[in-house]
Design a protein around this motif. Sequence first.
Motif: not given
Length: 516
Positions: A24-31, A47-48, A66-70
């Motif tokens: 993962r990147s530490s930069e502020l890139r995610l909408e 971001l999904y 970046v995935l947020i998975c349940v």
Amino acid sequence: MKLSADIVFDGISGRFPMEISGPRSSELRLERPIFYSDADMLKKDHLYITHTERLPRRTEIPQGVVLICVGDALRLSYYQERCCVIHLTGDTDVFSVFNAVQELYDRFDRWQAELQAILDGDANVDELLKCSLPVFDTSMFLMDANFHFLARAEANSTSDLRGAAQSESLSLEELQQYLEVNELVLQEKEPLVLNLLDTTTLNVNLFDHETYIGCLTIDYKKHRNRRGDVELAKVLASKLESALVRFASAEPTGYRLLRRVLSDAVDGIPIDYAQRRALENTSLGKMYICVKMELSSRLSKLPLGYICSEVERRFPRSIAFERAGAAMCFLDAAFFGEGEEQQQAALANELRVFTESMDMRVGISDAFSNILSARLYYHQASAAIENGVLLDPDRKYYRFQDYALTELIVNSLGKMPAELFFSPGMHRLAEHDAESAVSYMDTLREYLNQNMSITRTSAALYVHRSTLMERIARIERDLDTDLSDPDVRLKILILLKAIWLQQELKERGKREKESS
């Protein structure tokens, strides 16, 4: 405002059971997040949020996804090797997660808007820090380039930085500790985690172009160091930089002009007609004292900017700046009372903190009113230190008038040794002294210092009156000069004083060499 995977994870981890893995990147890139559906193609820096079973077993994964998975973790190994995955365990509702992430973005959007509103207003650095407390949830402070506190914000009263930040500047001991840790990183552009003032801190240096103008410090003694804070600290630091640049340009016009003229005067740069006219309105009738401050070798690493700032803080209406490895200070004489002696006595008392606690040597000029002659009084202060260190090395405070005669004699001789000014009679006295235990030169010096009084001279030299009279007679015979002539006496006194100075300096150099 765009965020990073670390910020998202830190922002919602307290509400759901979750873990983070993968590159993962530490930069502020995610909408802001979007729901992932079966037909979607993953896009770079997006971001999904989705159920794990909706992800295809194999698919192309662009950079920064970046995935947020349940749901089931077994199917995530393919993705965890190729992108950042935030996996929520247990019975978690995907819509609740989506709303939590949206709320997190709303929170940071409000923070960014508030920062900009403050900057567009009065650019108050205290307000910039205070509005950032909910973001960092820990104490922080802002120091300028001279290590003085400009602003502070405290999350609670137990911060280890509380005591330091309540003062106007770092104490000398705190500054020395700070420099030991931070000396080599004052020009570092990236945030640094340091052990500072007995606590762990995140530090971001501030710059105006390439010039260091201060440092933002965030306290981590009572708070864990979160990876996402680094990029957020950069955001706050950029606003603080803009505010400090505005603050620096807001210095009163007359004060800024006076600083410029004094600095140019010390460098020997003439001022123009417009500056001269403006000065008539800002400095008319005021008296100044020039003070030159030099650090000892023990504290040579102490920043001169810190000294200059301390001077301006302690003495109202003063101006101080760095020049040739020393702090040049022009103090308002009226601050120290009326009359030369009262001013000098009060100044000596006020400067004791610098000469003692900071182990500095200071040279003091006479008081003066003509700003255009500041360079002459800069030379006075410099000469006071030079002569004072040679003649009284154990002292720290040197007034020009206490060493004016020494300076006068040194300047009158130029680069030639005193012996080149000897008359034939003076040479005869020198030849006698080289072969005799009795010094005719010392006797003559004391005789002239006592206004040619046999009584006072014999008492000063512990010599019987008749013995002294015989010696004086031999001196006058060898000298073959009329000592009743005041010009003759003046020349001899200057030469004798010059010889004494040469001998003193030679003996002191010899002692220093032996002691080393």
